[in-house]
Each structure stands twice: as C-alpha cells, then as structure tokens.
Design a protein around this motif. Structure first.
Motif, short mmCIF file in Angstrom:
data_model
loop_
_atom_site.label_atom_id
_atom_site.label_comp_id
_atom_site.label_asym_id
_atom_site.label_seq_id
_atom_site.Cartn_x
_atom_site.Cartn_y
_atom_site.Cartn_z
N ASN A 128 9.22 7.66 41.61
CA ASN A 128 8.44 8.24 39.99
C ASN A 128 9.57 8.22 39.31
OD1 ASN A 128 6.17 6.33 40.03
ND2 ASN A 128 5.71 8.04 41.85
N GLY A 142 8.63 9.61 36.03
CA GLY A 142 7.45 9.40 35.70
C GLY A 142 7.38 8.35 34.19
N VAL A 143 5.72 7.98 34.41
CA VAL A 143 5.76 7.03 32.93
C VAL A 143 5.84 8.08 31.43
CG1 VAL A 143 4.91 5.79 34.73
CG2 VAL A 143 3.30 6.93 33.23
N ALA A 144 5.22 7.47 30.58
CA ALA A 144 5.70 7.67 29.53
C ALA A 144 4.48 7.55 29.03
CB ALA A 144 6.55 7.70 28.34
N TRP A 145 3.44 8.52 29.01
CA TRP A 145 1.98 8.21 28.13
C TRP A 145 1.65 8.62 27.55
CZ3 TRP A 145 -2.64 9.47 27.38
CH2 TRP A 145 -4.03 9.16 27.82
N PHE A 183 0.62 5.05 26.46
CA PHE A 183 1.62 3.38 26.00
C PHE A 183 1.67 3.05 25.04
CE2 PHE A 183 -0.23 3.17 30.21
CZ PHE A 183 1.53 3.37 31.53
#
Length: 371
Positions: A360, A363-366, A368
């Motif tokens: 990942n 990682g993701v931007a949380w 959203f």
C-alpha cells in the motif's frame, strides 16, 4: 527438523540447543540503514535472563548477544543494518548435562520427551534440546531488531495472574512492572505472589501464569483479511512459545458472555477526523486488520513440567517408571515469558508493517472526501 523459521518479509530462524555450545538466529528482511548495536538488544535480553531472583531458574547465563553479520559502520561512525541477513549469537556457559543422566531413557510427564521420540526416533535428553525454553533467548534478540523498525509503536507486557491469584485491574500501574520480580503492574498483587511462589518453590512444585501484552501506536490498516489476519498471526506467534496453552485477543473467551450491544466497539468522530472508539473489546483488530487502537493480547502458560514430586511415566522401552526431575528449573516459567511475549508481538508487527508498506505504500488518505 523443519519449521525453525517464523515470518514472511521479516523472517526469524533460530538454531541451537539448550545444552549445546551456543544458540543463535538469523533475522532476514530487516530494511537497510537502521541503527543497530549489541547494546540496543542487550536490555531486552537482560529482562529474560535467568537467575535474577529466587523465583526463576538459577542457571547463570549472561546471555551476551553478539552481532555476526548484517551491519556495518558508516562514515558518520554509526553502525547500521545493510539489508542483508543479520546473524545473532549467544554462548551457553552454564550447562549441567549430568543433571539429566538419570532420565535419558525416561519420559518426563508434561514435557515433549515422548512426542520427540515418537516423531524423530531420537531426542536430546539434556534439558530438552530444541524444545527447551533456552531457545526463546534468540526470539528476544530478534524481537529487539523488530522493535527498531516499528515507527512509533510501543510494546509492553505484564504478568496479570500467577496460579489462582489475579491482579486488581484498578491498581494497574505500568511503572510498577519494573519494580518487582514478576513484571506485575499491581504492587499489592506482587506482594501476595511472593508468599505464594515461595511456598510453591519450597515444595518443589510449580504453577502457571497469564501474561498480557499491549502494543500502542499501531496505525489502522496492518494485517490482511482471510488467511493473513493480524490476530491469527499474533495467536500463532504466542502459541509457539514454550508451555503456552491458550491465547486470546481483546476480551477473548469473555466475549462469548457479552451481548452484541455490549461487545460492539462504538465509534464517534474525533477532533482529528479519525474515529474515536468508546471501548476496545476487539483488542485493536477487526477483520484481521488493526483499528488504530491498542492491540491487546493475553496468553496462558502452564505450570513448569519439571518438578521434584515423583510422577508416573514410562521409559523408551515401554516399561512403567516413577520419575522426578532434578536440575535447575523455574517454579513459574511464565515470569520470564513476559519479554518473550513482547518479542513475538514485535516480530509479528514488524512483519505486518513491512507487508503493508509493500502493498500500500504510504496508504490511503482517510477520511475520504465527500463527492
């Protein structure tokens, strides 16, 4: 003998026997440029080292770790990892193999003597060989390496039960863990345990224990669903420790007595945009993936099988015998299980961190954005 390696990207392979000349391990998968010295690992080994109180085995092993490979000193004078396998080594200096001469052909109840012979047709009767808790010293050394690559994660363990005596959780104080011989967070319970374990020790018997581990600072997202669950790998790691007979995550077995309303860890929006959990019955893991809460695990250690009280058994020829185990043994092996449990948690989390980063990236931007 196979299965001496644990982990995926961060892999630990241990070698050596209780009464051999040395024990060691190879740590593979450690990223390069991580500062690493023998002194950085020694503090963790000192916590596990035998002979530090009357409540542990009196075998005198300094457990001085040596780094054989995988590091070099840079131009700035700092020793760092190179990304190649790290070899760690500890001399055995206080073996007394003669203590086991009388039982070379006899199977000690509660030990792996019979199962080793039944599987391999040969066993190391001198302290159990690979089945000895001596092997866990290398887990602690490897766990010290694992801690160095965990960003912002703090791992701590404490003994919460010895025999029938549990701590009072209202008295929990992490600062007390280093103030007694039991890694106990409750000073009053530690005083009770002293008297209890003195009686057990003088009787030549033993008792079990329960150890609780906490990992703070683990971000959400580590672990994987289905066959790579973080809690499953943590349970596997803890169950692999000598004498462990039970593992639970969060509320564990107690969750079966809760209702769905009680068990659900409700969430509310936090000031930083991340969820705030109102409880942690899940022990910081949902669906095999970390939630960002503290990861909490407990494991139960059975009573030390080596006791002075005569027990009925058989020998390798199938004849009945009465056996008592001489030598130097822990009346409660769970005490020195605290740093071992911490190490195994660190190894699991280091592996999970590297695998998460590999798949990942950052990682993701949380949370959203709304669309």
């Amino acid at each position: 003998m196979s299965h001496n390696t644990f982990g995926h990207l961060f892999r630990v392979t241990t070698w050596g026997e209780s009464h051999g000349p040395a024990i060691g391990c190879v740590v593979d998968g450690c990223p390069p440029r991580v500062p690493l010295t023998e002194a950085a690992l020694q503090g963790f080994l000192d916590k596990r080292r035998p002979g530090q109180s009357r409540f542990t085995t009196q075998r005198q092993e300094p457990d001085q770790v040596k780094i054989l490979s995988g590091v070099m000193t840079g131009d700035d004078g700092v020793q760092v990892t190179t990304g190649t396998p790290i070899g760690l080594f500890i001399d055995n200096v206080d073996q007394r193999s003669k203590d086991y001469g009388e039982i070379r052909n006899q199977y000690r109840p509660g030990h792996a003597d019979f199962t080793y012979d039944a599987k391999y047709g040969i066993r190391d009767f001198r302290g159990g060989g690979r089945s000895s808790a001596r092997e866990t010293a290398m887990r602690v050394a490897a766990g010290g390496v694992a801690r160095l690559i965990l960003p912002g994660v703090r791992i701590r363990g404490a003994l919460v039960r010895i025999g029938p005596h549990e701590i009072n959780r209202e008295n929990w104080d992490w600062s007390e863990v280093d103030n007694n011989s039991f890694f106990c967070p409750d000073a009053k319970a530690a005083a009770v345990w002293e008297d209890y374990l003195d009686g057990v020790r003088k009787a030549g018997s033993s008792c079990g224990a329960v150890i609780e581990l906490h990992a703070e600072g683990v971000p959400p997202g580590w672990g994987a669903p289905v066959y790579g669950k973080l809690d499953a790998e943590l349970a596997s790691a803890l169950m692999s420790i000598n004498a462990v007979k039970g593992v639970e995550i969060g509320d564990g077995m107690a969750a079966a007595a809760l209702t769905g309303e009680d068990n659900a860890d409700e969430m509310r929006p936090g000031n930083d945009g991340r969820p705030t959990f109102l409880s942690n019955h899940a022990g910081g893991i949902l669906g095999g993936i970390s939630t960002g809460q503290d990861i909490v695990a407990r494991f139960a250690v059975k009573p030390t099988s080596s006791i002075l009280t005569p027990r009925q058994s058989v020998d390798k020829f199938g004849a009945g015998v009465e056996i008592r185990t001489k030598g130097r043994h822990d009346p409660c092996v769970g005490i020195r299980g605290v740093p071992v449990g911490e190490a195994m948690m660190a190894i699991v989390l280091a592996d999970a961190f590297l695998r998460h980063r590999a798949q990942n990236g950052e990682g993701v931007a949380w949370p959203f954005p709304r669309t």
